[in-house]
Motif scaffolding. Structure first.
Motif, mmCIF file in Angstrom:
data_model
loop_
_atom_site.group_PDB
_atom_site.id
_atom_site.type_symbol
_atom_site.label_atom_id
_atom_site.label_comp_id
_atom_site.label_asym_id
_atom_site.label_seq_id
_atom_site.Cartn_x
_atom_site.Cartn_y
_atom_site.Cartn_z
ATOM 1 N N THR A 164 -117.058 0.789 60.297
ATOM 2 C CA THR A 164 -118.322 1.721 59.967
ATOM 3 C C THR A 164 -118.881 1.422 58.766
ATOM 4 O O THR A 164 -118.239 0.884 57.909
ATOM 5 C CB THR A 164 -117.643 3.256 60.059
ATOM 6 N N PRO A 165 -120.148 2.038 58.549
ATOM 7 C CA PRO A 165 -120.567 1.837 57.133
ATOM 8 C C PRO A 165 -119.832 2.304 56.080
ATOM 9 O O PRO A 165 -119.833 1.680 54.970
ATOM 10 C CB PRO A 165 -122.055 2.549 57.456
ATOM 11 N N PHE A 192 -118.504 -0.049 53.015
ATOM 12 C CA PHE A 192 -118.818 0.554 51.536
ATOM 13 C C PHE A 192 -117.664 0.382 50.808
ATOM 14 O O PHE A 192 -117.716 -0.118 49.814
ATOM 15 C CB PHE A 192 -119.477 1.943 51.569
ATOM 16 N N PHE A 193 -116.380 1.089 51.041
ATOM 17 C CA PHE A 193 -115.277 0.973 50.224
ATOM 18 C C PHE A 193 -114.845 -0.306 50.182
ATOM 19 O O PHE A 193 -114.049 -0.546 49.129
ATOM 20 C CB PHE A 193 -114.215 2.117 50.887
ATOM 21 N N ILE A 194 -114.885 -1.185 51.460
ATOM 22 C CA ILE A 194 -114.088 -2.725 51.257
ATOM 23 C C ILE A 194 -115.126 -3.469 50.325
ATOM 24 O O ILE A 194 -114.741 -4.207 49.723
ATOM 25 C CB ILE A 194 -114.462 -3.345 52.600
ATOM 26 N N LEU A 225 -109.447 6.269 55.667
ATOM 27 C CA LEU A 225 -110.353 5.474 56.792
ATOM 28 C C LEU A 225 -109.267 4.910 57.585
ATOM 29 O O LEU A 225 -109.970 4.007 58.782
ATOM 30 C CB LEU A 225 -111.351 4.719 56.137
ATOM 31 N N GLY A 226 -108.030 4.548 57.315
ATOM 32 C CA GLY A 226 -107.250 3.868 58.328
ATOM 33 C C GLY A 226 -107.341 2.525 58.263
ATOM 34 O O GLY A 226 -106.608 1.795 59.252
ATOM 35 N N PHE A 227 -107.974 1.912 57.098
ATOM 36 C CA PHE A 227 -107.869 0.370 57.076
ATOM 37 C C PHE A 227 -106.432 -0.168 56.251
ATOM 38 O O PHE A 227 -106.557 0.000 55.307
ATOM 39 C CB PHE A 227 -109.166 -0.063 56.102
#
Length: 351
Positions: free
Chosen positions: A219-220, A224-226, A36-38
């Motif tokens: 994004t949602p 969610f993963f955070i 996701l690139g975070f």
């Protein structure tokens, strides 16, 4: 169930919780960062600590543990030091190759052994030293690939090693010195760790990634993963303090390398990451070192109660015979009651 059996059961539970939660959060963060690139690791860690503090505050409100305040300066210094060590580890990864960063993590164990030997006069048997050497060799074979050195990266790695070692030694020392539980120490130090990383996190992440964490597209799926990562981090942070408090900083580092081997294995099985003969050989050698380390630590822990009971029985025999007590009084005083020269300690880091 005896007190010793309960302690061993609690230790096994703490080790298991640490392994499961750490491997889970690594897999979650890998999806968050790679897919996701975070890539804002330091800022994400500050959120982890903030959620951990809020969770512990709720637990305190529900009276699941008792708040036990102690030396405020020690707690503040410990919390800030923990935050700085995390930031330095991220900087070390940013300024060094992945191989050199893995070498940095490997160096934490011998550095911790050296510090505990110098400042706490702790003795590590040759069997344990050999086991640790085998473990480090195995992890090195499995993880270390390229070694690119530079002056700034080397300095940052050295600082990261020292701050991490001292912080983990303090985690064990503070719990024993002030007689606080891992939960109580984590609850009181969490705000300082979170604040330290919350302040330096956005600047550090921006410097390393050339991106703004506040301008990222949340994004949602990212949210969610955070959220999932933050929830798992509560278990990770709690189990970290619990393991170090019940065992030792060296054992926690050994456990950390076990997690590395598990992450490599799960990455190959679940995510089909590339796997070579070096990874397989390194993990095999590391497991031999871990098993032998666990065996010798268990043997030593079983010998200590036996030695203590034999010393107590000998003391009682001496007390029961006044003549024998008079004859051996000098030896008893020199071995047991006379104050020895104080060992150097790390109390200056706690003030």
């Amino acid at each position: 169930m005896g007190e010793g059996e309960r302690f061993q059961l609690g230790t096994v539970g703490a080790l298991s919780l640490s392994v499961v939660s750490s491997v889970s959060i690594v897999i979650c963060n890998k999806a968050l960062i790679s897919s996701l690139g975070f890539t804002f690791a330091t800022t994400l860690t500050s959120w982890h600590l903030l959620v951990t503090f809020c969770s512990l505050h709720v637990a305190l409100w529900l009276k699941l543990f008792e708040h036990k305040p102690f030396d405020a300066r020690t707690v503040m210094g410990f919390g800030i030091l923990n935050g700085i060590s995390i930031g330095l580890l991220n900087l070390s990864l940013g300024f060094n190759s992945v191989g050199f960063y893995q070498m940095t993590k490997l160096a934490i164990i011998p550095c911790t052994v050296l510090l505990e030997t110098l400042f706490f006069r702790k003795k590590f048997s040759r069997s344990i030293q050999l086991s640790l050497s085998v473990l480090l060799l195995g992890v090195g074979i499995a993880t270390v690939t390229d070694l690119q050195l530079n002056v700034l990266g080397s300095i940052l790695s050295l600082l990261a090693i020292l701050t991490t070692c001292v912080a983990q030694i303090m985690t064990n020392t503070i719990q024993k010195k002030f007689k606080v539980s891992s939960t109580q120490l984590l609850y009181q130090s969490c705000p300082y760790q979170a604040l330290t990383l919350f302040v330096i996190g956005p600047f550090l992440d921006g410097f390393l990634t050339n991106q703004n964490v506040f301008a990222f597209d949340y994004t949602p799926q990212v949210l969610f993963f955070i959220a999932l990562s933050c929830l798992i981090s509560v278990s990770v942070n709690f189990s970290t303090f619990l393991v170090i408090g019940k065992t030792s900083p060296v054992t926690y580092q050994v456990l950390g390398h076990l997690k590395t081997c598990l992450v490599l294995t799960f990455g190959y099985v679940l995510l089909h990451d590339p796997f070579s003969w070096r990874n397989i050989l390194g993990i095999f050698v590391a497991l031999i070192g871990m098993i032998s380390y666990s065996y010798y630590c268990t043997m030593q822990s079983q010998q200590k109660p036996g030695e203590a009971s034999s010393q107590m029985s000998q003391a009682k025999e001496n007390e029961s015979d006044p003549l024998l007590s008079l004859e051996s009084g000098g030896a008893m005083m020199s071995d047991g009651a006379a104050p020895k020269a104080p060992a150097r300690n790390l109390s200056k880091y706690m003030q």
